[in-house]
Design an enzyme around this catalytic site. Structure first.
Site, PDB file in Angstrom:
ATOM      1  CE  LYS A   1      -1.063  -0.911  13.529  1.00 32.27           C
ATOM      2  NZ  LYS A   1      -1.689   0.355  13.059  1.00 32.27           N
TER       3      LYS A   1
ATOM      4  CB  SER B   1      -0.667   2.633  15.863  1.00 33.89           C
ATOM      5  OG  SER B   1      -1.573   2.302  14.817  1.00 33.89           O
TER       6      SER B   1
ATOM      7  CB  SER C   1      -1.729   4.412  12.365  1.00 31.74           C
ATOM      8  OG  SER C   1      -2.067   4.994  13.600  1.00 31.74           O
TER       9      SER C   1
END
Length: 442
Positions: free
Chosen positions: A80, A155, A179
């Site tokens: 990420k 996310s 997330s």
């Protein structure tokens, strides 16, 4: 021969150990697939090709010499875009951090590299990690594997999509309010949220550090266990002989089923039947302390998030997606007294919860009460955006407020997950329970 791109991390590692897979060939196969895939640019913010090839070359040499560093040595993964990567832009999905290039790796990336894992690149994410939907008109919005017109969940949106679309066997994400688990559930993956405070956040772009956690999105519970060990530089949980027979599993009947849509509800009920058939005792419980602390979420999360990013946001608010900007700014309305009182309530609730569930091996709930929403509508309908974002994170946020480890597993229904909540710092036991549950539902 099985397609390498669809294999689990553990199986890839076993293939490398057996001399059947060369890390160089494996890495090239992933890099080629990423660049050829039509969704590649929507999933990866940037590739780290030179690094990946150098790491693959070293892993290949170790494998041939019988000097592999562990079971995942030579396996490529995605990260990420909030994990600092030395010499590579790390922008956390935000124009506010454009061209931010750290000079050293995040603690977890350094550990993973020491374990021999190969860094393929950085994946797209919600802006500054502040949305459970994965919609990001500032950069890119990754697609959902179960509905390409829908968001993939946030996310850690690109992390999930990288695995779901066979462009990585694992994506490393973060979880502040759900997330890791929301995108994992909506993309039919396993996602592990770790205990708050278990894994150091050094070199991770923060959202709300008291709630921020790190975890893998992957294909199997075995992969999650192996990846947790690699992130920490420790030993993986022993999953051999895991069974549901004689286990007591609680179902949280407070908050978790409010306003739930039909598909997640039916998927959860089917999963419960499978777990019960495998020997688990299922008991529904009420937990009033959960209902009491849920309304405190805006005070706790938005206050810390806005306090962390106020200077950068107010210096250039026009660079932000308006929905994310409004959510950050809502943190300005809470007083310090409100924040302190909210934390006292959370601490009391954590103690009450721990006593309530002490006799259970895990607590179960649907991972999300909704299916992935339509991306185009989210961009044009503000009320829909707010409703869906809050509902998406509602069930996962319970684990964050309580500070506990939680793992989501796919069910027989696409985009519908079941989450298992463990005891604080009890990831190893939780992973054993999850491995048994995974087998029961397969």
């Amino acid at each position: 021969m099985q397609d390498w791109l669809t294999m689990s991390m553990a199986d890839l590692g076993r293939g490398i150990a057996a001399g059947e897979i060369d890390p160089i060939d494996l890495t090239e196969k992933y890099l080629t697939a990423i660049k050829a895939h039509p969704f590649g640019p929507r999933i990866y913010a940037r590739l780290t090709e030179a690094r990946a090839r150098a790491e693959a070359k070293a892993a290949s040499k170790r494998a041939k010499q019988g000097l592999r560093r562990g079971p995942l040595d030579g396996v490529p993964i995605s990260w990420k875009d909030l994990f600092d990567t030395a010499g590579t832009a790390t922008e956390a999905g935000s124009a506010l951090l454009k061209d931010r290039v750290p000079d050293r790796d995040a603690w977890v990336l350094a550990n993973a590299t020491k374990a021999g894992l190969i860094c393929l690149g950085k994946t797209h994410m919600s802006e500054l990690a502040f949305s459970g939907l994965g919609l990001n008109p500032v950069t890119e919005t990754p697609p959902c594997v179960s509905d390409e017109a829908a968001v993939s969940g946030g996310s850690s949106s690109g992390a999930a999509a990288s695995v779901a679309f066979n462009l990585a066997p694992c994506g490393i994400g973060s979880d502040t309010g759900g997330s890791v688990r929301i995108p994992a559930a909506w993309n039919d993956l396993v996602g592990l949220k770790t205990t708050a405070g278990r894994i150091p956040l050094t070199g991770v772009v923060p959202l709300a550090a008291k709630f921020d956690t790190i975890g893998p999105l992957c294909r199997t519970v075995e992969d999650a266990a192996l990846m947790l060990a690699a992130l920490e530089g420790g030993q993986a949980a022993d999953l051999k002989g895991a069974s549901l027979k004689g286990l007591r599993l609680a179902v949280l009947d407070t908050v978790a089923f409010d306003d739930i849509r039909e598909a997640p509800k039916t998927a959860f009920e089917t999963a419960l039947q499978q777990l019960e058939k495998a020997g688990a005792e299922i008991i529904y419980i009420q937990a009033p302390e959960v209902a009491e602390i849920m309304p405190l979420s805006p005070i706790l999360f938005t206050s810390e998030a806005y306090g962390t990013w106020k200077s950068e946001i107010e210096a250039a608010p026009d660079k932000m997606f308006p929905e994310i900007l409004a959510r950050f700014r809502s943190g300005a309305s809470h007083t310090a007294a409100d924040y302190v009182a909210a934390w006292h309530s959370v601490e009391r609730a954590r103690a009450t919860w721990a006593a309530r569930v002490a006799g259970f091996d895990a607590v179960l709930a649907p991972t999300a009460p909704i299916l992935p929403p339509n991306a185009a509508r989210l961009l044009t309908d503000s009320d829909y955006y707010i409703t869906e974002n809050l509902l998406a994170l509602r069930n996962t946020r319970i684990g964050n407020l309580l500070g506990l480890p939680v793992i989501t597993l796919p069910t027989s229904t696409p985009a519908c997950g079941i989450q298992l909540v463990g005891a604080a710092f009890g990831e190893e036991k939780l992973l054993r329970v999850a491995a048994a549950a995974e087998a029961a539902m397969s």
